[in-house]
Design a protein around this motif. Structure first.
Motif, mmCIF file in Angstrom:
data_model
loop_
_atom_site.group_PDB
_atom_site.id
_atom_site.type_symbol
_atom_site.label_atom_id
_atom_site.label_comp_id
_atom_site.label_asym_id
_atom_site.label_seq_id
_atom_site.Cartn_x
_atom_site.Cartn_y
_atom_site.Cartn_z
ATOM 1 N N THR A 179 97.636 53.975 28.921
ATOM 2 C CA THR A 179 97.439 52.744 28.154
ATOM 3 C C THR A 179 95.973 52.342 28.156
ATOM 4 N N ILE A 180 95.502 51.895 27.003
ATOM 5 C CA ILE A 180 94.141 51.368 26.867
ATOM 6 C C ILE A 180 94.247 49.897 26.507
ATOM 7 N N THR A 181 93.531 49.055 27.231
ATOM 8 C CA THR A 181 93.563 47.616 26.972
ATOM 9 C C THR A 181 92.159 47.056 26.834
ATOM 10 N N LEU A 182 92.067 45.946 26.113
ATOM 11 C CA LEU A 182 90.923 45.043 26.200
ATOM 12 C C LEU A 182 91.413 43.796 26.901
ATOM 13 N N ASP A 183 90.653 43.338 27.875
ATOM 14 C CA ASP A 183 91.097 42.237 28.716
ATOM 15 C C ASP A 183 90.026 41.150 28.705
ATOM 16 N N PHE A 184 90.447 39.901 28.502
ATOM 17 C CA PHE A 184 89.515 38.772 28.460
ATOM 18 C C PHE A 184 90.019 37.689 29.412
ATOM 19 N N LYS A 185 89.133 37.180 30.242
ATOM 20 C CA LYS A 185 89.478 36.071 31.129
ATOM 21 C C LYS A 185 88.526 34.917 30.820
ATOM 22 N N PHE A 186 89.115 33.736 30.628
ATOM 23 C CA PHE A 186 88.324 32.614 30.134
ATOM 24 C C PHE A 186 88.830 31.301 30.725
ATOM 25 N N ALA A 187 87.924 30.354 30.833
ATOM 26 C CA ALA A 187 88.262 29.014 31.321
ATOM 27 C C ALA A 187 88.329 28.049 30.153
ATOM 28 N N VAL A 188 89.322 27.184 30.152
ATOM 29 C CA VAL A 188 89.413 26.098 29.178
ATOM 30 C C VAL A 188 88.845 24.861 29.859
ATOM 31 N N THR A 189 87.729 24.391 29.363
ATOM 32 C CA THR A 189 86.977 23.329 30.051
ATOM 33 C C THR A 189 87.195 21.949 29.453
ATOM 34 N N ASP A 190 87.933 21.853 28.368
ATOM 35 C CA ASP A 190 88.235 20.565 27.740
ATOM 36 C C ASP A 190 89.698 20.229 28.028
ATOM 37 N N PRO A 191 89.988 19.153 28.758
ATOM 38 C CA PRO A 191 91.381 18.816 29.087
ATOM 39 C C PRO A 191 92.260 18.646 27.850
ATOM 40 N N ARG A 192 91.701 18.147 26.766
ATOM 41 C CA ARG A 192 92.505 17.946 25.554
ATOM 42 C C ARG A 192 92.936 19.279 24.965
ATOM 43 N N LEU A 193 92.034 20.254 24.959
ATOM 44 C CA LEU A 193 92.394 21.573 24.459
ATOM 45 C C LEU A 193 93.383 22.248 25.403
ATOM 46 N N SER A 194 93.173 22.064 26.693
ATOM 47 C CA SER A 194 94.092 22.643 27.671
ATOM 48 C C SER A 194 95.516 22.129 27.459
ATOM 49 N N GLU A 195 95.651 20.859 27.180
ATOM 50 C CA GLU A 195 96.971 20.275 26.934
ATOM 51 C C GLU A 195 97.580 20.779 25.629
ATOM 52 N N ALA A 196 96.729 21.105 24.655
ATOM 53 C CA ALA A 196 97.228 21.548 23.348
ATOM 54 C C ALA A 196 97.672 23.010 23.359
ATOM 55 N N LEU A 197 97.133 23.821 24.280
ATOM 56 C CA LEU A 197 97.509 25.227 24.339
ATOM 57 C C LEU A 197 98.890 25.381 24.972
ATOM 58 N N PRO A 198 99.623 26.430 24.624
ATOM 59 C CA PRO A 198 100.966 26.627 25.193
ATOM 60 C C PRO A 198 100.896 26.726 26.720
ATOM 61 N N PRO A 199 101.785 26.052 27.433
ATOM 62 C CA PRO A 199 101.749 26.081 28.899
ATOM 63 C C PRO A 199 102.450 27.300 29.479
ATOM 64 N N PHE A 200 103.042 28.138 28.626
ATOM 65 C CA PHE A 200 103.804 29.286 29.105
ATOM 66 C C PHE A 200 103.273 30.572 28.470
ATOM 67 N N LEU A 201 103.599 31.681 29.077
ATOM 68 C CA LEU A 201 103.120 32.986 28.616
ATOM 69 C C LEU A 201 103.586 33.256 27.190
ATOM 70 N N GLN A 202 102.663 33.796 26.365
ATOM 71 C CA GLN A 202 102.963 34.081 24.964
ATOM 72 C C GLN A 202 102.657 35.552 24.671
ATOM 73 N N VAL A 203 103.617 36.270 24.085
ATOM 74 C CA VAL A 203 103.364 37.607 23.560
ATOM 75 C C VAL A 203 103.185 37.468 22.054
ATOM 76 N N LEU A 204 102.039 37.943 21.548
ATOM 77 C CA LEU A 204 101.652 37.712 20.159
ATOM 78 C C LEU A 204 101.300 39.025 19.483
ATOM 79 N N LYS A 205 101.486 39.073 18.172
ATOM 80 C CA LYS A 205 101.040 40.203 17.373
ATOM 81 C C LYS A 205 99.634 39.907 16.850
ATOM 82 N N TYR A 206 98.766 40.890 16.919
ATOM 83 C CA TYR A 206 97.430 40.691 16.366
ATOM 84 C C TYR A 206 97.286 41.461 15.062
ATOM 85 N N ALA A 207 96.465 40.920 14.166
ATOM 86 C CA ALA A 207 96.180 41.566 12.887
ATOM 87 C C ALA A 207 94.976 42.490 13.032
#
Length: 291
Positions: A78-106
Motif C-alpha cells: 500500500t502507498i499512502t499520503l499522510d497529513f497531520k494537522f492542528a485545528v487552531t480555531d475553536p469555531r472551526l473545530s466545532e464545525a468539523l465532524p467529531p467522528f472518523l470519516q471515510v471519504l472518496k476523493y476526486a
C-alpha cells in the motif's frame, strides 16, 4: 528571521508518503492534539476503531479527528499520503465532524494533495522559509481541500494546465493519454476545421494540440514516477510511448533520466516532512513496513 506566517484556523504539522508492505500493522492509538488525513494511493487498508471496522482502498481517504482511537492493517502492498494537522480555531473545530470519516476523493483533489506534499517536501528540505507566505500557502491550500472533501462542490472538467476555464478538447487529450491523437481526429470529434482547432489551442493553452498532449503525458509520467511503484517501462506503456522515446523526451525536458528522477523521488519515501519544529511523529508500525 521573523517567524513564518501560518493560517489562523489550520496549521499543517507533518506529512509523508509512506509505502507499507503487505500485512504491516500500525497499532491502535489516538492523537491528542492533532488530526490526521490518510490518503490511499494504492493498496488496501483495514481500519479499526473502538466500535467499527472500515475497508479503505484506492480513491479513499480517511479523516481522523483528534482523540479518536484507531489502528491499521495493510492487507497488501500500500502507498499512502499522510497529513497531520492542528485545528487552531475553536469555531472551526466545532464545525468539523467529531467522528472518523471515510471519504472518496476526486482526481482534482488528489492532484492538489500531491502538490501540497511536494511543496511541503521542498519547504522541509530548504530548512528555511522559501518565502514569507510559503507555510501560509500550505495551510490555507490544505484547509480549502479539507473543506471541499467534507462539502463537495460540483467538479469542472476540461481544466487547462495553468488556466481556470473549461476547454473540452483539452480534456479529451487528457483522457486519452495512452495513444496518439491526430489533428484530424480532433476535427472529427468536435466538428471544427483542423486549422481552427490549432488556433483554439493556442488561445487557450499557448501551444498546439500535439504539444499540449505531449506535455500532459509528461506530467502524468512524472506523477507516476513520484507516487507509484510502476516501472519506467510500465509508465511508458501507459502513455503510449516506447521506452526509448520516453527516455529521450524525459531527459530533454528534465535534464535527467526517468530512472534517476525516480531514485531522487524515492529519497522522500517513508521520511518525515515536518513543518512545525515542536511536532514529533510516532510511527507505531508493528511489523512488515518497508525500509
Amino acid at each position: 528571521m521573523s517567524e513564518a506566517l501560518r493560517d489562523s484556523q489550520i496549521k499543517m504539522l507533518w506529512t509523508a508518503r509512506i509505502d507499507y508492505a503487505k500485512n504491516s500493522v500500525v497499532s491502535e492509538h489516538a492523537h491528542t492534539n492533532f488530526n490526521q488525513l490518510l490518503v490511499v494511493l494504492e493498496g488496501a487498508i483495514q481500519l479499526t476503531t473502538d466500535d467499527s471496522l472500515h475497508q479503505l482502498s484506492e480513491q479513499d481517504c480517511c479523516l481522523i479527528p483528534a482523540g479518536t482511537k484507531h489502528g491499521f492493517l495493510f492487507e497488501r502492498e500500500t502507498i499512502t499520503l499522510d497529513f497531520k494537522f492542528a485545528v487552531t480555531d475553536p469555531r472551526l473545530s466545532e464545525a468539523l465532524p467529531p467522528f472518523l470519516q471515510v471519504l472518496k476523493y476526486a482526481k482534482d483533489t488528489l492532484h492538489e494533495l500531491k502538490q501540497i506534499f511536494k511543496l511541503s517536501m521542498k519547504q522541509h528540505g530548504m530548512k528555511i522559509t522559501l518565502d514569507p507566505l510559503s507555510l501560509l500557502r500550505i495551510d490555507t491550500w490544505f484547509k480549502s481541500i479539507l473543506l471541499g472533501l467534507l462539502v463537495p462542490s460540483p467538479s469542472v472538467s476540461g481544466m487547462v494546465i495553468g488556466k481556470h476555464e473549461p476547454f473540452r478538447m483539452a480534456s479529451y487529450l487528457e483522457e486519452n493519454l495512452e495513444r496518439q491523437i491526430t489533428l484530424q481526429e480532433l476535427a472529427d470529434q468536435f466538428n471544427f476545421h483542423p486549422h481552427y482547432i490549432i488556433e483554439l489551442f493556442r488561445n487557450h493553452t499557448g501551444m498546439t494540440p500535439i504539444r499540449y498532449h505531449q506535455n500532459v503525458r509528461l506530467l502524468k509520467v512524472k506523477e507516476w514516477l513520484e507516487f507509484t511503484n510502476l516501472t519506467v517501462s510500465e509508465i511508458a506503456n501507459r502513455v503510449g510511448w516506447s521506452l526509448p522515446y520516453l527516455s529521450r523526451l524525459f531527459q530533454a525536458q528534465e535534464g535527467m533520466t526517468a530512472s534517476d528522477y525516480r531514485n531522487y523521488v524515492l529519497q522522500a519515501v517513508n521520511q518525515d516532512v515536518i513543518l512545525e519544529d515542536a511536532f514529533v511523529n510516532q510511527w507505531r508500525i508493528v511489523h512488515g513496513a518497508k525500509d
